[in-house]
Enzyme design. Sequence first.
Site, PDB file in Angstrom:
ATOM      1  N   ARG A   1       8.640  -0.656  -8.103  1.00 38.45           N
ATOM      2  CA  ARG A   1       8.052   0.340  -8.993  1.00 38.45           C
ATOM      3  C   ARG A   1       7.926   1.660  -8.238  1.00 38.45           C
ATOM      4  O   ARG A   1       7.284   1.716  -7.186  1.00 38.45           O
ATOM      5  CB  ARG A   1       6.672  -0.150  -9.451  1.00 38.45           C
ATOM      6  CG  ARG A   1       5.909   0.890 -10.212  1.00 38.45           C
ATOM      7  CD  ARG A   1       4.529   0.420 -10.706  1.00 38.45           C
ATOM      8  NE  ARG A   1       3.903   1.562 -11.319  1.00 38.45           N
ATOM      9  CZ  ARG A   1       2.705   2.054 -11.004  1.00 38.45           C
ATOM     10  NH1 ARG A   1       1.946   1.441 -10.123  1.00 38.45           N
ATOM     11  NH2 ARG A   1       2.253   3.142 -11.579  1.00 38.45           N
TER      12      ARG A   1
ATOM     13  N   HIS B   1       3.134   9.974 -12.339  1.00 35.43           N
ATOM     14  CA  HIS B   1       2.130   9.520 -11.364  1.00 35.43           C
ATOM     15  C   HIS B   1       1.515  10.770 -10.728  1.00 35.43           C
ATOM     16  O   HIS B   1       1.615  11.014  -9.537  1.00 35.43           O
ATOM     17  CB  HIS B   1       2.769   8.592 -10.332  1.00 35.43           C
ATOM     18  CG  HIS B   1       1.797   7.705  -9.592  1.00 35.43           C
ATOM     19  ND1 HIS B   1       1.912   6.329  -9.535  1.00 35.43           N
ATOM     20  CD2 HIS B   1       0.685   7.991  -8.865  1.00 35.43           C
ATOM     21  CE1 HIS B   1       0.939   5.810  -8.810  1.00 35.43           C
ATOM     22  NE2 HIS B   1       0.170   6.808  -8.381  1.00 35.43           N
TER      23      HIS B   1
ATOM     24  N   GLU C   1      -2.445   5.386 -14.624  1.00 35.09           N
ATOM     25  CA  GLU C   1      -3.889   5.617 -14.520  1.00 35.09           C
ATOM     26  C   GLU C   1      -4.356   6.946 -15.119  1.00 35.09           C
ATOM     27  O   GLU C   1      -4.850   7.822 -14.406  1.00 35.09           O
ATOM     28  CB  GLU C   1      -4.323   5.550 -13.054  1.00 35.09           C
ATOM     29  CG  GLU C   1      -3.958   4.259 -12.377  1.00 35.09           C
ATOM     30  CD  GLU C   1      -4.574   4.140 -10.981  1.00 35.09           C
ATOM     31  OE1 GLU C   1      -5.075   5.148 -10.452  1.00 35.09           O
ATOM     32  OE2 GLU C   1      -4.569   3.031 -10.435  1.00 35.09           O
TER      33      GLU C   1
ATOM     34  N   ASN D   1      -3.570  -1.838 -13.033  1.00 35.85           N
ATOM     35  CA  ASN D   1      -3.832  -1.613 -11.607  1.00 35.85           C
ATOM     36  C   ASN D   1      -5.264  -2.045 -11.333  1.00 35.85           C
ATOM     37  O   ASN D   1      -6.178  -1.673 -12.077  1.00 35.85           O
ATOM     38  CB  ASN D   1      -3.728  -0.126 -11.251  1.00 35.85           C
ATOM     39  CG  ASN D   1      -2.310   0.402 -11.304  1.00 35.85           C
ATOM     40  OD1 ASN D   1      -1.358  -0.344 -11.510  1.00 35.85           O
ATOM     41  ND2 ASN D   1      -2.165   1.703 -11.114  1.00 35.85           N
TER      42      ASN D   1
ATOM     43  N   TYR E   1      -8.237  -2.899  -8.041  1.00 37.03           N
ATOM     44  CA  TYR E   1      -8.589  -2.926  -6.623  1.00 37.03           C
ATOM     45  C   TYR E   1      -9.944  -3.547  -6.319  1.00 37.03           C
ATOM     46  O   TYR E   1     -10.113  -4.218  -5.320  1.00 37.03           O
ATOM     47  CB  TYR E   1      -8.572  -1.499  -6.046  1.00 37.03           C
ATOM     48  CG  TYR E   1      -7.169  -0.906  -5.958  1.00 37.03           C
ATOM     49  CD1 TYR E   1      -6.424  -1.020  -4.793  1.00 37.03           C
ATOM     50  CD2 TYR E   1      -6.591  -0.263  -7.053  1.00 37.03           C
ATOM     51  CE1 TYR E   1      -5.135  -0.503  -4.701  1.00 37.03           C
ATOM     52  CE2 TYR E   1      -5.305   0.259  -6.968  1.00 37.03           C
ATOM     53  CZ  TYR E   1      -4.581   0.131  -5.792  1.00 37.03           C
ATOM     54  OH  TYR E   1      -3.310   0.633  -5.715  1.00 37.03           O
TER      55      TYR E   1
ATOM     56  N   GLU F   1      -0.302  -2.593  -9.688  1.00 35.26           N
ATOM     57  CA  GLU F   1      -0.825  -2.250  -8.354  1.00 35.26           C
ATOM     58  C   GLU F   1      -1.983  -3.168  -8.020  1.00 35.26           C
ATOM     59  O   GLU F   1      -2.831  -3.456  -8.869  1.00 35.26           O
ATOM     60  CB  GLU F   1      -1.403  -0.817  -8.286  1.00 35.26           C
ATOM     61  CG  GLU F   1      -0.393   0.277  -8.247  1.00 35.26           C
ATOM     62  CD  GLU F   1      -1.034   1.664  -8.164  1.00 35.26           C
ATOM     63  OE1 GLU F   1      -2.179   1.802  -7.663  1.00 35.26           O
ATOM     64  OE2 GLU F   1      -0.376   2.611  -8.614  1.00 35.26           O
TER      65      GLU F   1
HETATM   66  C1  GBH Z   1      -4.384   3.912  -7.173  1.00 35.73           C
HETATM   67  O1  GBH Z   1      -5.517   4.274  -7.917  1.00 35.73           O
HETATM   68  C2  GBH Z   1      -3.296   4.958  -7.325  1.00 35.73           C
HETATM   69  O2  GBH Z   1      -2.469   4.678  -8.434  1.00 35.73           O
HETATM   70  C3  GBH Z   1      -2.436   5.087  -6.090  1.00 35.73           C
HETATM   71  O3  GBH Z   1      -1.648   6.230  -6.189  1.00 35.73           O
HETATM   72  C4  GBH Z   1      -3.313   5.101  -4.855  1.00 35.73           C
HETATM   73  O4  GBH Z   1      -2.575   5.272  -3.676  1.00 35.73           O
HETATM   74  C5  GBH Z   1      -4.077   3.789  -4.806  1.00 35.73           C
HETATM   75  O5  GBH Z   1      -4.894   3.708  -5.922  1.00 35.73           O
HETATM   76  C6  GBH Z   1      -5.025   3.653  -3.610  1.00 35.73           C
HETATM   77  O6  GBH Z   1      -6.096   4.537  -3.744  1.00 35.73           O
HETATM   78  O7  GBH Z   1     -12.490   9.368  -4.456  1.00 35.73           O
HETATM   79  O8  GBH Z   1     -14.422   7.956  -4.236  1.00 35.73           O
HETATM   80  O9  GBH Z   1     -14.042   9.176  -6.277  1.00 35.73           O
HETATM   81  C7  GBH Z   1      -6.574   3.321  -7.875  1.00 35.73           C
HETATM   82  C8  GBH Z   1      -7.814   3.785  -8.587  1.00 35.73           C
HETATM   83  C9  GBH Z   1      -9.454   5.444  -8.687  1.00 35.73           C
HETATM   84  C10 GBH Z   1      -9.029   4.434  -6.613  1.00 35.73           C
HETATM   85  C11 GBH Z   1     -10.122   6.598  -7.991  1.00 35.73           C
HETATM   86  C12 GBH Z   1      -9.679   5.582  -5.895  1.00 35.73           C
HETATM   87  C13 GBH Z   1     -11.242   7.361  -6.044  1.00 35.73           C
HETATM   88  C14 GBH Z   1     -12.657   7.105  -5.786  1.00 35.73           C
HETATM   89  N1  GBH Z   1      -8.449   4.860  -7.861  1.00 35.73           N
HETATM   90  N2  GBH Z   1     -10.682   6.180  -6.738  1.00 35.73           N
HETATM   91  S1  GBH Z   1     -13.465   8.518  -5.148  1.00 35.73           S
END
Ligand code: GBH
Length: 490
Positions: free
Chosen positions: A83, A128, A173, A315, A317, A381
Amino acid sequence: KGQATEFLFGTFPDNFWWSTATSSYQIEGAWNVSGKGLNIWDTYCHVGGNVNNNDTGDVACDSYNKYDEDIKLMKELGVSHYRFSISWARIFPDGTKASYNQAGIDHYEKLVDALKANDIIPMITLYHWDLPQALQDMGGWTNESLIGHFNDYADVMFEKLGPKVDLWLTFNEPFVVCWLGYGVGAHAPGIKEAGTSTYECAHTIIKSHAKAWHTYDTKYRATQKGKIGITLDSDWKEAFNASNPDDVAAADRAMQFKLGWFAHPIFVNGDYPEVMKAAVYNKSMAQGLDASRQPSFTEAEKQEIKGTHDFFGLNHYTTQLIEPRDWEFESWEQDQEAKEIRDPSWPDSGSDWLKVVPWGLRKLLSFVKDNYGNQEIIITENGVSIQSNTKEDALNDQARIDYYRGYINEVLKAIRLDNVNVIAYTAWSLLDNFEWSRGYAERFGLHYVDFDDPARPRTAKESAKYIKQLIKDHGFPDTSGGSKKQGSAI
Ligand code: GBH
């Protein structure tokens, strides 16, 4: 608080696929070559103070030039899919079709051809986060003329690459685009209008997604026979106290404000979740406004939006515990009256927002199944950053192995125990890369990249070897000779 269950041995369904992912601005570099226009991340990074260490994506992993090396890494991993995203400003330097740049198409066509020559199936994300700057100068995603410009861009990509590509994602996202970009201003374009522009941005993106989906559906599907959807990010929101109805309601509001904001229109009925519409409306009235800060869709728009999916891109995490809280001022965050808490017992990662909570993924997958119609789910993701001080530390990433083992096992449980229709898993990311506002300080890669060396050499981490074996095994075959007691709950 823990919801961990015992480790589940077993393999994934035969046709389940394994992928890895990147995005254009995070890996390509080559920011000013071959006719590419400026995008909002070029602009944002070139202003001092916006990004940690004033890092930029000017060179990043230099994947624009080194994609053959990247493909070798994928080959070694054994993934069947890759991807990646397209840099809109390489195709339309000023964002509009009048500026069409053949060199941009040629680059991605070479990448697609090289992937296919290696039996790797491309999955393309159209957006993106790297919006052409000229479109931002018109107001970016708060200007509804972007619906037409995005559609022109999508149309040309389907026309040029669609004969060779059959998996498409419109947006990655939209939540992050609209909240970090237009709400708190932590991402490009750095706008801080947390109770207004955030909602307008989402409104435009949902309509843009729907229009591009229909373009594919009516103009290309019959001949190209591909699939197109959107990728939404969601944490899992667990009630702090599951026996307190106020906590349960707050956790549900938080899910509706985050995932439901986009998933409800697309997968349910063309419109935002009722609980969200009501909350923003009531707060807007309490402020003395004459209309809700959240725009509304017409009936015709709802019909156009509803059902614009061929799968559910997800996605994921991390997880939070949720309690109610009082509304203090106007913002997407306050409108939902929910407070996020992180259990101190949850392991940390190299990112302060990311706690390691594998069981949240299983609960999220059931939520998607229960609320959005038992779609085919593609996990687009999942991954983790690890704090490291030296290259050697970074390569010995046992914590990343633990993360993948735990989270991927929850995917297996979702499939085998909960009958959730997950069809694919994508590890974020193939490479350490430009981690947005955190610059190069947070590394999510399966491969280490030396950003101090102009050649940007890549080195496999221990986690890459682990993922390779997991893919080869197609999961977690029980090698204990039948005694499943060896598994530990993570
Ligand atoms: C993904 O977003 C992205 O699609 C990708 O590009 C990125 O590299 C990956 O995460 C890892 O971060 O700055 O404390 O406010 C995941 C969802 C939402 C995670 C926003 C980070 C920021 C929190 N993201 N969040 S903050």
